[in-house]
Design a protein around this motif. Structure first.
Motif, short mmCIF file in Angstrom:
data_model
loop_
_atom_site.label_atom_id
_atom_site.label_comp_id
_atom_site.label_asym_id
_atom_site.label_seq_id
_atom_site.Cartn_x
_atom_site.Cartn_y
_atom_site.Cartn_z
N THR A 4 0.86 -1.18 0.00
CA THR A 4 0.00 0.00 0.00
C THR A 4 0.90 1.23 0.00
OG1 THR A 4 -1.61 -1.22 1.32
CG2 THR A 4 -1.88 1.15 1.22
N ARG A 5 0.65 2.13 -0.93
CA ARG A 5 1.45 3.36 -0.96
C ARG A 5 0.57 4.55 -1.27
NH1 ARG A 5 3.46 6.09 -5.16
NH2 ARG A 5 2.79 5.48 -7.21
N ASP A 6 0.98 5.69 -0.76
CA ASP A 6 0.28 6.95 -0.99
C ASP A 6 0.87 7.60 -2.23
OD1 ASP A 6 -1.07 9.35 -0.78
OD2 ASP A 6 0.14 10.12 0.86
N GLY A 9 2.89 10.64 -1.45
CA GLY A 9 4.10 10.46 -0.68
C GLY A 9 4.03 10.96 0.76
N ILE A 13 5.23 3.81 2.60
CA ILE A 13 4.79 2.55 2.00
C ILE A 13 4.76 1.48 3.09
CG2 ILE A 13 5.44 0.75 0.36
CD1 ILE A 13 6.69 2.93 -1.36
N ARG A 14 3.74 0.61 3.06
CA ARG A 14 3.67 -0.46 4.05
C ARG A 14 3.18 -1.75 3.39
NH1 ARG A 14 -1.58 1.14 7.69
NH2 ARG A 14 -2.95 1.48 5.95
#
Length: 50
Positions: A4-6, A9, A13-14
């Motif tokens: 999962t990333r935005d 930014g 990231i996880r």
């Protein structure tokens, strides 16, 4: 396992399962406020015309 990333930014990231969708309580409250304010505005406009 998912990554999962935005895209902006702001959140790191996880790895892990996908987060749950946000609840609908806030959307329901916003809808009630929107309908209520529209009703108040329409009643005020009708009172101004009569």
């Amino acid at each position: 396992m998912e990554v999962t990333r935005d895209p902006y930014g702001r959140i790191p990231i996880r790895l892990g399962p996908r987060p749950d969708a946000p609840g609908g309580v806030l959307a329901g409250i916003a809808l009630v406020v929107l309908i209520g304010s529209g009703l108040v505005c329409s009643v005020a406009a009708f009172a101004a015309l009569t």
